[in-house]
Scaffold this motif. Structure first.
Motif, PDB file in Angstrom:
ATOM      1  N   HIS A 127       0.852  -1.199   0.000  1.00 34.64           N
ATOM      2  CA  HIS A 127       0.000   0.000   0.000  1.00 34.64           C
ATOM      3  C   HIS A 127       0.883   1.243   0.000  1.00 34.64           C
ATOM      4  O   HIS A 127       2.108   1.145   0.077  1.00 34.64           O
ATOM      5  N   ASP A 129       0.955   5.412   1.720  1.00 32.85           N
ATOM      6  CA  ASP A 129       0.339   6.335   2.676  1.00 32.85           C
ATOM      7  C   ASP A 129       0.561   7.759   2.194  1.00 32.85           C
ATOM      8  O   ASP A 129       1.502   8.045   1.463  1.00 32.85           O
ATOM      9  N   HIS A 190       4.833   0.454  -0.161  1.00 31.28           N
ATOM     10  CA  HIS A 190       5.629  -0.409   0.717  1.00 31.28           C
ATOM     11  C   HIS A 190       4.845  -1.642   1.115  1.00 31.28           C
ATOM     12  O   HIS A 190       3.616  -1.612   1.201  1.00 31.28           O
TER      13      HIS A 190
HETATM   14 CO    CO Z   1       2.044   2.154   5.470  1.00 26.67          CO
END
Ligand code: CO
Ligand code: SIN
Length: 383
Positions: A127, A129, A190
């Motif tokens: 995912h 962020d 990551h």
């Molecule tokens: Co993350």
């Protein structure tokens, strides 16, 4: 102090720019919490917890929100799950101290400290962020794979509560051991997988979105705009095409809007309140009623004060060089000559009596610190 880490080099070359692996950032690191304690916390309703499991009942990635029953932990499989606990810095002073190791970044940019405990093969999936994060390996080993390639909007799992990337190709990978730390700027994909039971602490940052900024500023300001402030056009000259909104009219509207943002004092006062009004809860603060004399005596005895981790405090110098202090979304009215104390209050989170006692000879400064104590923003802490 973070080892093997040069703050100047980090800020210049990595912060918000590119990933950095710091081996032995915290040599011989021992997490201040056990897996059992983390599981215990996940059963409490005052803390945000989640379990992420891979391939549960045919679902690729499943998400369960806490609080959990204790029995939930005995029914988890041997592998492929992760427990996430948010806001640990607000519960344990050790975590708050760890968070303050990152004070080379302004405190208003700091969000919180999250722990993740992974069973072997446990992961939250690939995912990205929207925020910067330091991933500190606290115990066990975890493999981290990252990619700086942008992710297409259609490359996210449909209906996934976690915005998992469907097809992830690692550009770099490392195995992190206890004490190693990986910094990631926003939007770097990551994927971390536990190689055995392992614990990772995420030190997360916050950056207000433009939408949040605009909406909060407008909300704050709008009540001051009385109804009689209106678009006006005494200079209107006849126009050929009544159906046209002229470029002059658009310029007037633009000027009205831009003029709302010109008052620097208003902007400062709003931003200080806005940025310190974040996940705070004044209701949980323990108020006191000590007189300054009673307070200083107890302070002398205990030796240390600690700021409550959920209390957000920042200050700024306004255009006229005056200091404004903001606490939990409110501008605080400062007594005369208390600027030094106000700054110290914001810049530190532990206040050692021996270091402050000279400053506290001043009556106003003592009264001010006592007021902060009585409001419940700071507490005695003898550890
Ligand atoms: Co993350
Ligand atoms: C994790 O520690 O498993 C997740 C942390 C993150 O990806 O930000």
């Amino acid at each position: 102090m973070i080892d093997n880490f040069d703050i100047t080099d980090f800020l210049k070359n990595y912060w918000q720019k590119k990933p950095l692996l710091i081996r032995s950032a915290f040599p011989d690191y021992q997490p201040p919490i056990s897996a059992e304690e983390l599981a215990g916390l996940a059963c409490e309703d005052f803390i945000e917890s989640r379990i992420i499991q891979e391939n549960k009942s045919g679902i690729k990635w499943s998400l369960e929100n806490g609080p959990f029953r204790e029995s939930r932990f005995s029914t988890l499989p041997e592998s492929h799950w992760t427990l996430l606990i948010q806001g640990l810095n607000k519960v344990f002073p050790e975590f708050d101290d760890l968070l303050h190791q990152f004070n080379f970044i302004p405190s208003w940019r700091v969000d919180d400290l999250m722990a993740s405990y992974a069973a072997p093969e446990g992961s939250v999936g690939p995912h990205l962020d929207q925020y910067d994060v330091f991933l500190l390996q606290a115990s066990g080993r975890r493999k981290w794979m990252i990619s700086e390639q942008p992710v297409d909007e259609d490359n996210f799992e449909a209906d996934s509560p976690l915005k998992i990337i469907k097809h992830f190709t690692a550009e770099l990978e490392w195995i992190l051991e206890a004490g190693d730390m990986l910094y990631l700027p926003p939007n770097v994909s990551h994927y971390g997988i536990g190689l055995e039971n392992c614990m990772t602490f995420s030190i997360g940052f916050r950056a207000p979105s433009h939408a949040e900024l605009l909406s909060s500023y407008v909300d704050d300001h709008i009540s001051e705009l009385t109804d009689n402030l209106r678009y006006n056009d005494p200079d209107l000259s006849g126009q050929q095409n009544p159906g046209e909104i002229t470029s002059d009219a658009i310029s007037k509207v633009q000027e009205i809007l831009l003029s709302q943002f010109k008052d620097r004092t208003r902007l400062e006062n709003w931003y200080g309140r806005f940025i310190t009004d974040y996940l705070t809860n004044d209701e949980n603060l323990e108020e006191n009623e000590l007189t300054p004399i009673e307070f200083i005596n107890s302070y002398k005895e205990s030796g240390r004060l600690r700021r409550i981790a959920s209390v957000r405090v920042n200050y700024l110098y306004d255009q006229n060089g005056h200091l404004s202090l903001f606490i939990n979304g409110t501008k605080y009215t400062l007594k005369p000559d208390t600027n030094e104390m106000a700054k110290l209050f914001c810049n530190q989170h532990i206040y050692v009596y021996e270091e402050l006692k000279t400053l506290l000879d001043d009556e106003n400064t003592l009264a001010f610190l006592c007021e902060l104590f009585n409001a419940g923003y700071i507490e005695f802490s003898d550890e």
